[in-house]
Design a protein around this motif. Structure first.
Motif, PDB file in Angstrom:
ATOM      1  N   SER A 115       0.736  -0.977  -0.048  1.00  0.00           N
ATOM      2  CA  SER A 115      -0.013  -0.080   0.141  1.00  0.00           C
ATOM      3  C   SER A 115       0.759   1.138   0.058  1.00  0.00           C
ATOM      4  N   THR A 116       0.242   2.331  -0.522  1.00  0.00           N
ATOM      5  CA  THR A 116       0.940   3.524  -0.670  1.00  0.00           C
ATOM      6  C   THR A 116       0.865   4.297   0.841  1.00  0.00           C
ATOM      7  N   PHE A 117       2.005   4.889   1.240  1.00  0.00           N
ATOM      8  CA  PHE A 117       2.060   5.461   2.386  1.00  0.00           C
ATOM      9  C   PHE A 117       1.469   7.024   2.448  1.00  0.00           C
ATOM     10  N   ILE A 118       0.543   7.192   3.207  1.00  0.00           N
ATOM     11  CA  ILE A 118      -0.068   8.515   3.095  1.00  0.00           C
ATOM     12  C   ILE A 118      -0.124   9.310   4.642  1.00  0.00           C
ATOM     13  N   PRO A 119       0.685  10.218   4.657  1.00  0.00           N
ATOM     14  CA  PRO A 119       0.927  10.787   6.111  1.00  0.00           C
ATOM     15  C   PRO A 119      -0.506  11.540   6.733  1.00  0.00           C
ATOM     16  N   SER A 120      -0.410  11.232   7.886  1.00  0.00           N
ATOM     17  CA  SER A 120      -1.535  11.826   8.792  1.00  0.00           C
ATOM     18  C   SER A 120      -1.053  13.201   9.233  1.00  0.00           C
ATOM     19  N   ALA A 121      -2.087  14.120   9.494  1.00  0.00           N
ATOM     20  CA  ALA A 121      -1.720  15.461  10.071  1.00  0.00           C
ATOM     21  C   ALA A 121      -0.853  15.355  11.199  1.00  0.00           C
ATOM     22  N   LYS A 122      -1.127  14.381  11.970  1.00  0.00           N
ATOM     23  CA  LYS A 122      -0.686  14.272  13.306  1.00  0.00           C
ATOM     24  C   LYS A 122       0.851  13.801  13.202  1.00  0.00           C
ATOM     25  N   SER A 123       1.204  13.136  12.318  1.00  0.00           N
ATOM     26  CA  SER A 123       2.550  12.417  12.353  1.00  0.00           C
ATOM     27  C   SER A 123       3.517  13.405  11.512  1.00  0.00           C
ATOM     28  N   ILE A 124       3.180  14.744  10.851  1.00  0.00           N
ATOM     29  CA  ILE A 124       4.024  15.489  10.212  1.00  0.00           C
ATOM     30  C   ILE A 124       4.832  16.267  11.266  1.00  0.00           C
ATOM     31  N   GLU A 125       6.236  16.281  10.880  1.00  0.00           N
ATOM     32  CA  GLU A 125       7.343  16.856  11.954  1.00  0.00           C
ATOM     33  C   GLU A 125       7.641  18.130  11.209  1.00  0.00           C
ATOM     34  N   ARG A 126       7.325  19.214  12.002  1.00  0.00           N
ATOM     35  CA  ARG A 126       7.608  20.582  11.364  1.00  0.00           C
ATOM     36  C   ARG A 126       8.836  21.074  11.893  1.00  0.00           C
ATOM     37  N   ARG A 127       9.517  21.645  10.810  1.00  0.00           N
ATOM     38  CA  ARG A 127      10.817  22.563  11.500  1.00  0.00           C
ATOM     39  C   ARG A 127      10.720  23.892  11.233  1.00  0.00           C
ATOM     40  N   TRP A 128      11.860  24.705  11.544  1.00  0.00           N
ATOM     41  CA  TRP A 128      11.863  25.923  11.469  1.00  0.00           C
ATOM     42  C   TRP A 128      12.977  26.172  10.409  1.00  0.00           C
ATOM     43  N   HIS A 129      12.829  27.335   9.504  1.00  0.00           N
ATOM     44  CA  HIS A 129      13.877  27.486   8.582  1.00  0.00           C
ATOM     45  C   HIS A 129      14.082  29.103   8.480  1.00  0.00           C
ATOM     46  N   VAL A 130      15.469  29.603   8.310  1.00  0.00           N
ATOM     47  CA  VAL A 130      15.878  31.040   8.284  1.00  0.00           C
ATOM     48  C   VAL A 130      16.159  31.033   6.717  1.00  0.00           C
ATOM     49  N   ILE A 131      15.675  32.195   6.133  1.00  0.00           N
ATOM     50  CA  ILE A 131      16.064  32.258   4.588  1.00  0.00           C
ATOM     51  C   ILE A 131      16.597  34.039   4.969  1.00  0.00           C
ATOM     52  N   ASP A 132      17.925  34.325   4.588  1.00  0.00           N
ATOM     53  CA  ASP A 132      18.379  35.601   4.540  1.00  0.00           C
ATOM     54  C   ASP A 132      18.221  36.204   3.437  1.00  0.00           C
ATOM     55  N   ALA A 133      17.497  37.258   3.252  1.00  0.00           N
ATOM     56  CA  ALA A 133      17.228  37.966   1.951  1.00  0.00           C
ATOM     57  C   ALA A 133      17.947  38.951   1.252  1.00  0.00           C
TER      58      ALA A 133
END
Length: 143
Positions: free
Chosen positions: A2-20
């Motif tokens: 079966s195809t893996f489909i992530p759930s909203a709870k399983s998503i790991e959110r990271r923080w990124h900085v972009i210097d403009a």
């Protein structure tokens, strides 16, 4: 298999900085929109918000190429008759420089409820300092 489909709870959110600083506005905005949508992740799913948080610093020093500084117009409407207002990019940069970056990134996100949810994970600052040091953001390079 079966195809893996992530759930909203399983998503790991990271923080990124972009210097403009010294970077093209459009290139910074397209990278930020890609990260906000989660298209940089292998688990990207179009109907789930799997994007990360983005911090854009030095937004006042982003560069507009060509004659855009003089010719580009930002329009907004008050809601009343004859309430259409126009402002050149040059004037908007003097009044509120971070708004240029916010408008560019918001225009690259989906125009849906999920797009608004993605936009809420964006933080734009005019200078190099930001209050999100505790989140340990990773730096992203603009090509």
């Amino acid at each position: 298999m079966s195809t893996f489909i992530p759930s909203a709870k399983s998503i790991e959110r990271r923080w990124h900085v972009i210097d403009a600083a010294g970077r093209s506005l459009g290139r910074v905005a397209s990278l930020a929109a890609k990260v906000l949508q989660g298209k940089h992740k292998p688990i990207y799913t179009p109907y789930i918000d799997c994007g990360d948080h983005v911090i854009v610093v030095n937004a006042a020093q982003a560069v507009l190429t060509g004659q855009k500084e003089e010719q580009k117009l930002y329009r907004y409407h008050s809601g009343y008759e004859g309430g259409l207002r126009e402002e050149r990019a040059k004037d908007l940069r003097q009044r509120r420089p971070s708004r240029l970056m916010e408008e560019a990134i918001q225009g690259m996100l989906p125009k849906t409820t999920m797009g608004k949810q993605m936009y809420r994970k964006l933080n734009v600052y005019e200078r190099a300092d930001h209050p999100h040091v505790a989140q340990k953001p990773q730096s992203l390079e603009v090509e």
